[in-house]
Design a protein around this motif. Structure first.
Motif, PDB file in Angstrom:
ATOM      1  N   PHE A  62     115.773  31.719  28.567  1.00 11.06           N
ATOM      2  CA  PHE A  62     114.769  30.896  28.524  1.00 11.06           C
ATOM      3  C   PHE A  62     115.811  29.387  29.307  1.00 11.06           C
ATOM      4  O   PHE A  62     117.573  30.394  28.597  1.00 11.06           O
ATOM      5  N   GLU A  66     113.264  25.209  26.069  1.00  9.39           N
ATOM      6  CA  GLU A  66     112.419  26.037  26.288  1.00  9.39           C
ATOM      7  C   GLU A  66     112.212  26.758  24.674  1.00  9.39           C
ATOM      8  O   GLU A  66     112.611  26.609  23.395  1.00  9.39           O
ATOM      9  N   ASP A  67     111.292  27.469  25.122  1.00  8.73           N
ATOM     10  CA  ASP A  67     110.819  28.000  23.594  1.00  8.73           C
ATOM     11  C   ASP A  67     111.726  29.711  22.625  1.00  8.73           C
ATOM     12  O   ASP A  67     111.163  30.486  21.877  1.00  8.73           O
ATOM     13  N   TYR A  71     109.881  31.517  19.790  1.00 11.39           N
ATOM     14  CA  TYR A  71     109.644  32.883  19.781  1.00 11.39           C
ATOM     15  C   TYR A  71     109.347  33.927  18.936  1.00 11.39           C
ATOM     16  O   TYR A  71     110.112  33.962  18.260  1.00 11.39           O
ATOM     17  N   ARG A 120     109.902  26.432  36.565  1.00 11.85           N
ATOM     18  CA  ARG A 120     111.214  27.422  36.008  1.00 11.85           C
ATOM     19  C   ARG A 120     112.900  28.116  36.560  1.00 11.85           C
ATOM     20  O   ARG A 120     113.485  28.885  36.938  1.00 11.85           O
ATOM     21  N   HIS A 123     114.949  30.735  35.271  1.00 10.93           N
ATOM     22  CA  HIS A 123     114.321  31.963  34.591  1.00 10.93           C
ATOM     23  C   HIS A 123     114.498  33.693  34.955  1.00 10.93           C
ATOM     24  O   HIS A 123     115.028  34.357  34.547  1.00 10.93           O
ATOM     25  N   TYR A 265      99.156  24.257  30.540  1.00 13.54           N
ATOM     26  CA  TYR A 265     100.067  24.327  29.626  1.00 13.54           C
ATOM     27  C   TYR A 265      98.531  23.673  28.597  1.00 13.54           C
ATOM     28  O   TYR A 265      97.683  23.308  29.020  1.00 13.54           O
ATOM     29  N   ARG A 270     103.082  27.032  27.222  1.00 14.43           N
ATOM     30  CA  ARG A 270     102.314  27.048  28.578  1.00 14.43           C
ATOM     31  C   ARG A 270     101.837  28.449  28.897  1.00 14.43           C
ATOM     32  O   ARG A 270     102.535  30.011  28.402  1.00 14.43           O
TER      33      ARG A 270
END
Length: 280
Positions: A62, A66-67, A71, A120, A123, A265, A270
């Motif tokens: 992440f 970001e989430d 999550y 990303r 990532h 998105y 996303r």
């Protein structure tokens, strides 16, 4: 079914199984399991004596903003699904068990330059690092990954080849909802209006499959797919590309097997989807 939280406990169980001559299959997950994960576990169950599912929300894949914090998590539900599908062991470590003042990471070049790797950038470094660690801990004979994360699957296959892991990587088909939306843990972020809007991804996939089957270059495939996404007010395109299915490099002419992939998105969520055309 057993649950192990430490590397030592996991290795001890696997060592005993290997001494008995049993084959080991691994399904790496970040938890909040759904029918897509169930299909991976089922395939693993069919092909191996012992099935290990890792449930680890890996922080290193992440990026900033970001989430990770949001999550979804539900380990009790994950355990129920794993037991139902016939898993023998869940490896469920805390981040402190996997990363202790780490300064060694696994990175990959070229294949991570486009698609999700472009937007990303850290990532796949996190993905390759955690999957390498899981491979070293579990030492599976076979490991199972979903085709929905097609770039990840290609990268894992290349990493296994480059680093000489003695592991067979098995890609499994995308599992979809009845209305076509690809199964994803992030679908839970969508409200009712966004859930309906998200169907533009699978509609674009079907249109791309229809056009490409008639013979077309990349732009003739991508143009109508973009139009479908752009007509949805809640949708914002991150990317829609045609790339070589092995190298992940963009292509203009569709000659070799290709991956047609998108990230879109829907509101703030996303989502990704894709299809492969041609024999890999």
């Amino acid at each position: 079914m057993k649950v192990a939280a430490t590397v030592l406990e996991t290795r001890d169980m696997i060592r005993k199984w290997k001494q008995e001559g049993l084959t080991i299959g691994l399904v790496p997950t970040m938890g909040f399991l759904h029918e897509g994960h169930a299909s991976l576990i089922q395939k693993c169950r069919e092909e191996n004596d012992k099935v290990i599912v890792s449930v680890f929300l890996n922080p290193t894949q992440f990026g900033e903003n970001e989430d990770l914090a949001a999550y979804p998590r539900d380990f009790e539900r994950d355990m129920m699904l794993c037991e139902k599908m016939g898993a023998d062991l869940i490896f469920h470590p805390e981040p402190e068990e996997m990363y202790q003042d780490s300064c060694t990471f696994v990175n990959i070049t070229a294949l991570s330059d486009n698609l999700c790797g472009k937007t990303r950038p850290t990532h796949f470094k996190g993905v390759c690092t955690v999957v390498s660690k899981l491979f070293n801990i579990v030492t599976p004979d076979n490991a199972y990954f979903g085709q929905k994360d097609a770039q990840q699957l290609a990268i894992i296959k290349k990493m296994v080849k480059d680093l000489n892991f003695d592991i067979r990587i098995v890609g499994c088909p995308i599992v979809r909802e009845e209305d076509g939306l690809a199964k994803s843990s992030r679908n839970t972020y969508l409200n009712e209006e966004e859930r309906s809007a998200a169907l533009c991804l699978s509609k674009a996939v079907r249109e791309g499959q229809r056009i490409i089957s008639m013979g077309a270059d990349s732009e003739k495939v991508l143009g109508p797919m973009r139009e479908i996404i752009e007509k949805e007010p809640l949708a914002k395109i991150d990317y829609i590309n045609v790339v070589d299915a092995l190298t992940m490099h963009p292509v203009e002419r569709i000659e070799n097997p290709v991956l047609v992939a998108m990230a879109v998105y829907i509101g703030r969520t996303r989502l990704i989807d894709n299809f492969i055309y041609g024999e890999e």
